[in-house]
Design a protein around this motif. Structure first.
Motif, PDB file in Angstrom:
ATOM      1  N   GLU A 251       1.003  -1.009  -0.088  1.00 35.10           N
ATOM      2  CA  GLU A 251      -0.086   0.140   0.122  1.00 35.10           C
ATOM      3  C   GLU A 251       1.131   1.561  -0.163  1.00 35.10           C
ATOM      4  O   GLU A 251       0.906   2.187  -0.590  1.00 35.10           O
ATOM      5  N   GLN A 252       1.844   1.684   0.848  1.00 34.09           N
ATOM      6  CA  GLN A 252       2.220   2.582   0.800  1.00 34.09           C
ATOM      7  C   GLN A 252       3.414   1.689   1.971  1.00 34.09           C
ATOM      8  O   GLN A 252       3.760   1.196   2.414  1.00 34.09           O
ATOM      9  N   CYS A 253       5.427   1.979   1.497  1.00 33.22           N
ATOM     10  CA  CYS A 253       6.714   2.617   2.082  1.00 33.22           C
ATOM     11  C   CYS A 253       6.838   3.187   2.259  1.00 33.22           C
ATOM     12  O   CYS A 253       7.735   4.739   1.365  1.00 33.22           O
ATOM     13  N   ASP A 254       7.081   4.101   3.500  1.00 32.48           N
ATOM     14  CA  ASP A 254       8.193   5.303   3.260  1.00 32.48           C
ATOM     15  C   ASP A 254       8.299   5.491   5.042  1.00 32.48           C
ATOM     16  O   ASP A 254       8.238   4.684   5.674  1.00 32.48           O
ATOM     17  N   THR A 255       9.067   6.875   5.177  1.00 33.76           N
ATOM     18  CA  THR A 255       9.638   6.774   6.462  1.00 33.76           C
ATOM     19  C   THR A 255       8.135   6.903   7.820  1.00 33.76           C
ATOM     20  O   THR A 255       6.907   7.409   7.394  1.00 33.76           O
ATOM     21  N   PRO A 256       8.834   6.793   8.991  1.00 34.00           N
ATOM     22  CA  PRO A 256       7.739   6.535   9.791  1.00 34.00           C
ATOM     23  C   PRO A 256       6.883   7.750  10.187  1.00 34.00           C
ATOM     24  O   PRO A 256       5.574   7.223  10.393  1.00 34.00           O
ATOM     25  N   ALA A 257       7.182   9.330  10.147  1.00 36.34           N
ATOM     26  CA  ALA A 257       6.688   9.830  10.409  1.00 36.34           C
ATOM     27  C   ALA A 257       6.264  10.180   8.876  1.00 36.34           C
ATOM     28  O   ALA A 257       4.651  10.582   9.075  1.00 36.34           O
ATOM     29  N   GLU A 258       6.502  10.117   8.219  1.00 35.57           N
ATOM     30  CA  GLU A 258       6.462  10.060   6.719  1.00 35.57           C
ATOM     31  C   GLU A 258       4.474   9.448   6.267  1.00 35.57           C
ATOM     32  O   GLU A 258       3.569   9.486   6.618  1.00 35.57           O
TER      33      GLU A 258
END
Length: 384
Positions: A251-258
């Motif tokens: 679904e999404q791969c990103d930094t925890p904050a983002e």
């Protein structure tokens, strides 16, 4: 139904083709591991895998950068363990590729993958003491007894158990057993470290301490790591990036904050953290949504029109006493510096707002309130 097959609990580390090193301290082990791995790049390319009528992976594309810790996060059956097992060599995809530093390892046997794996169930050999458990892979690689014991003792020191080498698994706590399993996986200095829900069998305090320890070791060694979990707190606190999976798809791969601040989909928004669904109406062009007479910009393009749900975090719900909305405080939950206030809207929808404990004290149960929101974009989804 869970589509991720059960882990092969008798395997803890996959032997590496490389020979032993002359390292003699935990620090030099870490340096040698960093030099050896150089931080491998891992790529999943269009991976597909089905088990009968159940699709476990549906075209997974994901790149893990050198030395990065990526958490695969999602509910049971989303395909995260299947992906990990494909990288380890325990599963073969129906189609697609697994690449390590550009080399296609899709059909290589597990013992040629140069990967170390730690399982949820520890998988220690009960008849071997901690030192021999750590040294098991070295023994299989025909390393001399004195050398493998020296290496095992160094790794026991690295994981904080230098005096536990002669103890057997039944003499160790759960957290200590998992540290031994981690040391065993690191003994052969693998290019990739794979962690399959390694903390889920531990109590909360031990889990918190061990995840900090794993993160410290991973950064010290500079080893590329994939960490499977369904616990969002673990994923957000440990990972450089979090890959959220659902029904076999990324679904999404990103930094925890983002990921938390700007979820790409409604599933990510609701799976990561707490999210309110608040009834609203989209303007004709779909660029704004009206919530209680307040217009807010829509985050991203949408083909939806008319009645929708706006997705709003509790910290972005503002409450003031009074007003004619008909919203009513129905409960509060003390969380320390903040208090979660639950408000019931006239249509029965429950909305959670995180306020400072000082401000929440002025809004006891039964207080009529006005609900409003900061002027910032919100995600919208089909009305439920």
């Amino acid at each position: 139904m869970t589509t991720d097959p059960a882990p092969a609990t008798t395997v803890a580390a996959v032997p590496s083709p490389a020979g032993p090193t002359d390292s003699s301290t935990p620090a030099t082990i870490a340096a040698a591991a960093t030099d050896k791995t150089g931080g491998a790049t891992v790529e999943f390319v269009a991976l597909r895998r089905s088990f009968g009528a159940t699709t476990a992976l549906d075209g997974l594309d994901l790149t893990v950068n050198p030395g990065e810790l990526v958490a695969l996060l999602g509910p049971s059956g989303c395909g995260k363990t299947t992906a990990l097992r494909m990288l380890a060599g325990f599963e073969t995809p129906d189609s697609g590729q697994v690449l390590v530093d550009g080399e296609d390892v899709t059909h290589l046997p597990a013992h040629r993958r140069d990967a170390g794996m730690v399982f949820q169930s520890y998988s220690l050999f009960p008849h071997l003491n901690a030192r021999d458990n750590v040294a098991f892979g070295l023994k299989m690689r025909k390393t001399g007894k004195a050398e493998r014991h020296r290496r095992a003792d160094e790794l026991l020191e690295l994981v904080g158990l230098p005096t536990h080498g002669d103890r057997y698994p039944h003499q160790l706590s759960g957290g200590q057993q998992q540290r031994i399993a981690l040391a065993r996986a690191l003994a052969l200095q693998p290019r990739v470290l794979l962690l399959d829900e390694p903390l889920s069998a531990l109590d909360a305090k031990v889990r918190e301490n061990l995840r900090e320890e794993i993160r410290r070791l991973q950064q010290e060694l500079g080893i590329t790591t994939l960490f499977v979990t369904h616990d969002q707190e673990e994923a957000l606190s440990m990972a450089d990036r979090v890959a959220v999976m659902h029904a076999g798809r990324l679904e999404q791969c990103d930094t925890p904050a983002e990921l938390y601040a700007r979820p790409a989909t409604a599933f990510v928004a609701e799976f990561v953290g707490t999210m309110n669904r608040i009834p609203g109406v989209l303007a004709g062009d779909g660029a704004t949504v009206e919530l209680f007479g307040q217009r807010l910009p829509v985050d991203g393009a949408t083909e939806l029109r008319g009645d929708v749900d706006a997705l709003v975090r509790p910290e972005n719900v503002l409450l003031t006493a009074g007003g004619g909305q008909g919203a009513l405080v129905v409960g509060t939950t003390f969380l320390g510096a903040t208090t979660r206030v639950t408000v019931q809207l006239p249509d029965g929808t429950a909305v959670k707002a995180d306020l400072s404990t000082h401000d929440a004290a002025a809004l006891p149960a039964g207080t009529g309130v006005t609900v409003s929101f900061p002027e910032r974009p919100v995600l919208v989804d089909t009305r439920r």
